[in-house]
Motif scaffolding. Structure first.
Motif, PDB file in Angstrom:
ATOM      1  N   LEU A 195       0.813  -1.216   0.000  1.00 46.41           N
ATOM      2  CA  LEU A 195       0.000   0.000   0.000  1.00 46.41           C
ATOM      3  C   LEU A 195       0.845   1.263   0.000  1.00 46.41           C
ATOM      4  O   LEU A 195       1.898   1.328   0.640  1.00 46.41           O
ATOM      5  N   GLY A 196       0.339   2.270  -0.721  1.00 46.03           N
ATOM      6  CA  GLY A 196       0.903   3.609  -0.601  1.00 46.03           C
ATOM      7  C   GLY A 196       0.223   4.220   0.616  1.00 46.03           C
ATOM      8  O   GLY A 196      -0.936   4.612   0.544  1.00 46.03           O
ATOM      9  N   ASP A 197       0.914   4.219   1.755  1.00 48.93           N
ATOM     10  CA  ASP A 197       0.241   4.611   2.999  1.00 48.93           C
ATOM     11  C   ASP A 197       1.164   5.412   3.897  1.00 48.93           C
ATOM     12  O   ASP A 197       1.042   5.373   5.113  1.00 48.93           O
ATOM     13  N   ILE A 202       7.732 -11.176  -8.240  1.00 46.84           N
ATOM     14  CA  ILE A 202       7.208 -10.420  -9.371  1.00 46.84           C
ATOM     15  C   ILE A 202       6.514  -9.157  -8.877  1.00 46.84           C
ATOM     16  O   ILE A 202       5.691  -9.209  -7.960  1.00 46.84           O
ATOM     17  N   TYR A 203       6.859  -8.026  -9.475  1.00 48.14           N
ATOM     18  CA  TYR A 203       6.191  -6.760  -9.200  1.00 48.14           C
ATOM     19  C   TYR A 203       5.258  -6.476 -10.367  1.00 48.14           C
ATOM     20  O   TYR A 203       5.724  -6.338 -11.493  1.00 48.14           O
ATOM     21  N   VAL A 204       3.973  -6.414 -10.110  1.00 51.87           N
ATOM     22  CA  VAL A 204       3.035  -6.109 -11.192  1.00 51.87           C
ATOM     23  C   VAL A 204       2.683  -4.623 -11.109  1.00 51.87           C
ATOM     24  O   VAL A 204       1.849  -4.217 -10.298  1.00 51.87           O
ATOM     25  N   GLN A 221       4.671   2.908 -16.538  1.00 55.05           N
ATOM     26  CA  GLN A 221       5.197   4.226 -16.159  1.00 55.05           C
ATOM     27  C   GLN A 221       6.310   4.096 -15.130  1.00 55.05           C
ATOM     28  O   GLN A 221       7.097   5.004 -14.951  1.00 55.05           O
ATOM     29  N   GLN A 222       6.322   2.975 -14.418  1.00 59.29           N
ATOM     30  CA  GLN A 222       7.348   2.800 -13.388  1.00 59.29           C
ATOM     31  C   GLN A 222       8.483   1.884 -13.841  1.00 59.29           C
ATOM     32  O   GLN A 222       9.230   1.365 -13.012  1.00 59.29           O
ATOM     33  N   ASP A 223       8.615   1.704 -15.139  1.00 57.52           N
ATOM     34  CA  ASP A 223       9.713   0.886 -15.681  1.00 57.52           C
ATOM     35  C   ASP A 223      11.069   1.336 -15.129  1.00 57.52           C
ATOM     36  O   ASP A 223      11.870   0.526 -14.660  1.00 57.52           O
TER      37      ASP A 223
HETATM   38  N1  ARG Z   1       1.454   2.501  -4.731  1.00 54.80           N
HETATM   39  C1  ARG Z   1       2.206   2.652  -5.945  1.00 54.80           C
HETATM   40  C2  ARG Z   1       1.440   3.528  -6.933  1.00 54.80           C
HETATM   41  O1  ARG Z   1       0.252   3.655  -6.820  1.00 54.80           O
HETATM   42  C3  ARG Z   1       2.493   1.335  -6.613  1.00 54.80           C
HETATM   43  C4  ARG Z   1       3.442   0.458  -5.836  1.00 54.80           C
HETATM   44  C5  ARG Z   1       4.272  -0.402  -6.712  1.00 54.80           C
HETATM   45  N2  ARG Z   1       5.119  -1.286  -5.986  1.00 54.80           N
HETATM   46  C6  ARG Z   1       6.310  -0.959  -5.512  1.00 54.80           C
HETATM   47  N3  ARG Z   1       6.953  -1.872  -4.839  1.00 54.80           N
HETATM   48  N4  ARG Z   1       6.861   0.196  -5.729  1.00 54.80           N
HETATM   49  O2  ARG Z   1       2.031   4.088  -7.840  1.00 54.80           O
END
Ligand code: ARG
Length: 636
Positions: free
Chosen positions: A201-203, A397-399, A403-405
């Motif tokens: 989570l983005g928290d 695995i990161y799904v 954009q986050q390549d």
């Molecule tokens: N919460 C992030 C977003 O909404 C995605 C997280 C992806 N995973 C990671 N380990 N950075 O952009």
């Protein structure tokens, strides 16, 4: 004897045991086509004098049923001398007429196409599917630490997916991550891996200090309990616009040359900063408050995920990465000269660390700001190493959207530069393209629930259009919900992951074309046939399958036999479309057979045999749908 042992017995001198010794990757008890491939290689080897170990790997799938079940391109054997076309002719001439499993090959230039004989196939594949049931197609050997040793234990994988940001909208990127990630987790599970489904989570961050302030001022306990995600989002939007207005005011005053120090010191921005500082300092009171928001949000997320058949094993998140371990990693990076200080900030300069193009591509990135706040990337570095310690995974695995390549490339590269090359090698980014034009009728999309609700409503309207049928549906609400979800998911999984697509409500909820509702309809129709005939399971088990002689029947059996291969191949592509394309091909073959292979109204023996065939088709279709994360409907 098992059905597959019986199938092997048809071939002189072929036993499952001996086959397993020569071809350790072949598992005919799970995948009968392995037996066909082995046998074909043996026969061709005898004819040509070429070793089976050279032939086996070039026995390929075909483009479609009309092209055969297997194809061998003679040039792929890389033989010197005779022209491939001539060799193909020569070998075809020598191919035994009375081969137990294959018809005589069909030639097209240097391509040799092989068709399976009907009787051995239908007599083994139908009982096999029936016996394996939900497990048909699954191959647990893939997940063994040592493929040759069944006692060697399961490999472990972490699939991180969905990962929304608390109090912020759940956007298309999260939707795709959820759909694709769940599919990948199911796929590895079906391949015998031990899977950990993780939500990151983005928290964490200053904005959550701001959110807490908003709650202090305008929070409503009841509203929070009722729908935390909605309430927190509203509070956040509200305070954010207040803060923006405040900032504008301060800017304006600055321009007029006024002293804004007092204003700034009392501003929301500054209060949020201070509040967040208390969070990072682990002040118990503020942490408890934050923990509560987080827990309530997670509880709400879980409800929505369960509608999509998803259960996470762990809700990790940015807030869960400890400052202490980040400080440790920061020291390590400095020591190993991976990071350096620059005007009080900490950064990684890949252009200096890596020679040539790769360094340029990765550029320079900031790990820690001048004010000391750790950034997204630092947390990820720390989190990755923490996960490896905790789970000792074989693969992760990161799904995450494409954009986050760059972010993920930088992450994996930092891990490698720190000297954990073996860990970096186990990590993989599965990316995907954008969804264009995604909005609900109420406006832009905010939450997953809104998307699903909107699709369900749309589906409900489509269903109502057919009054007669609608009247027969027992639970229209529930059915519309599942159909709506299927629509969204199938549309998302239809193309290659990396492609962008346009969110098109009308197209995806249509019953025509390769859509979710069409797939559901194909399944429900097979269920309805089963309900309409009064045959017991014993009747199906004792059916005389040799009655299934028509091309239509044999073609269905041929399609069913491909499923274990398809699943195996999907483990390589990690594309949901690999499964979906197969399922649509299969449903097309099935639906074109209905006029030719009637069940209701046929004479009893034929009825049994055909029902057994359709039942195996239903099982296979349902298994495929479940891997994708769909709930197969029995009625609609
Ligand atoms: N919460 C992030 C977003 O909404 C995605 C997280 C992806 N995973 C990671 N380990 N950075 O952009």
């Amino acid at each position: 004897l098992t059905v597959i042992e019986k199938l092997a017995q048809r071939v002189d001198g072929l036993s499952i045991a001996s086959l397993a010794r020569t071809y350790p990757t072949a598992h005919p008890e799970i995948n009968p086509l392995d037996l066909y491939r082995v046998h074909l290689s043996d026969v061709l080897s005898k004819i040509s004098g070429v070793d089976t170990s050279i032939i086996y790997p070039v026995v390929m799938w075909t483009q479609g049923l009309d092209k055969g079940d297997f194809v061998v391109a003679v040039p792929a054997l890389r033989l010197k001398g005779k022209k491939p076309d001539l060799l193909a002719q020569e070998w075809a001439g020598k191919f035994p007429e009375n081969d137990p499993l294959f018809k005589k090959p069909v030639l097209s230039g240097h391509f040799m196409s092989f068709f399976m004989k009907a009787e051995p196939l239908v007599e083994s594949i139908i009982p096999l599917v029936k016996q394996a049931g939900k497990n048909y197609g699954k191959n647990h050997f893939n997940g063994l630490r040592d493929a040759k040793d069944p006692g060697s234990g399961q490999k472990r994988i972490i699939v991180e997916f969905s990962s929304p940001n608390v109090a912020k909208p759940f956007h298309a990127g999260h939707l795709r991550s959820t759909i694709i990630g769940s599919f990948i987790a199911n796929l590895y599970e079906a391949s015998g891996w031990h899977v950990v489904r993780m939500n990151y989570l983005g928290d964490w961050g200053k904005q959550y200090g701001l959110l807490a302030l908003a709650y202090q001022r305008n929070g409503d306990e009841e509203a929070l309990k009722k729908n935390p995600i909605d309430h927190l989002f509203k509070l956040y939007v509200q305070i954010n616009s207040e803060m923006t207005a405040e900032k504008d005011l301060i800017e304006a005053q600055k321009k007029e040359g006024k002293n804004v120090e007092a204003l700034e010191a009392a501003s929301l921005d500054e209060q949020a900063r201070q509040y967040f500082k208390r969070m990072t300092d682990r002040d118990e009171v503020v942490l408890a408050q934050w923990q509560r928001f987080r827990d309530l949000s997670i509880a709400r997320y879980k409800e929505t995920y369960s509608r999509l058949n998803i259960q996470f094993d762990e809700f990790s998140g940015e807030s869960q990465v400890a400052e202490k371990s980040m400080a440790k990693v920061a020291d390590e990076m400095k020591e190993k000269n991976v990071s350096r200080e620059d005007h009080g900030a900490v950064l990684v300069d890949f252009t200096q660390l890596l020679p040539g193009k790769e360094g340029k591509r990765l550029g320079t990135t900031v790990l820690r700001k001048r004010d000391g706040t750790a950034l997204y990337l630092t947390r990820d570095v720390c989190e990755l190493l923490g996960r490896h310690k905790k789970y000792d995974f074989d693969h992760m695995i990161y799904v995450v959207a494409s954009q986050q390549d760059l972010h993920l490339k930088q992450l994996f590269q930092i891990i490698e530069l720190l000297g954990y090359k073996d860990v970096a090698k186990k990590c993989q980014h599965i990316n995907f393209g954008l969804v264009l034009g995604m909005s609900t009728r109420k406006g832009t999309v905010k939450f997953l629930d809104d998307i699903l609700k909107d699709c369900a409503d749309h589906m409900h309207e489509t269903m109502r259009a057919n009054k007669e049928k609608y009247a027969q549906i027992e639970d229209p609400e529930g059915t519309a919900d599942i159909l709506g979800i299927s629509s969204v998911m199938v549309q998302d999984m239809s193309g290659k992951r990396i492609n962008n697509y346009t969110f098109n409500m009308d197209a995806m909820t249509s019953f025509e074309g390769d859509t979710g509702p069409y797939l559901q309809y194909a399944h429900a129709r097979l269920c309805s046939i089963r309900r309409r005939v009064s045959l017991s399971e014993e009747d199906l088990d004792s059916a005389n399958l040799s009655l299934l002689k028509e091309d239509h029947a044999v073609n269905i059996a041929r399609m069913l036999s491909q499923w274990p291969d398809v699943l195996q191949n999907t483990l390589k592509t990690l594309e949901p479309a690999t499964v979906l394309t197969y399922l649509f091909k299969m449903t097309h073959v099935i639906s074109s057979s209905y006029d030719h292979l009637k069940v209701v109204g046929s004479e009893p023996e034929l009825m049994k045999a055909r029902m057994a065939l359709y039942d195996a088709a239903r099982t296979t279709l349902a298994n495929g749908m479940r891997i994708l994360g769909l709930t197969p409907l029995e009625r609609m």
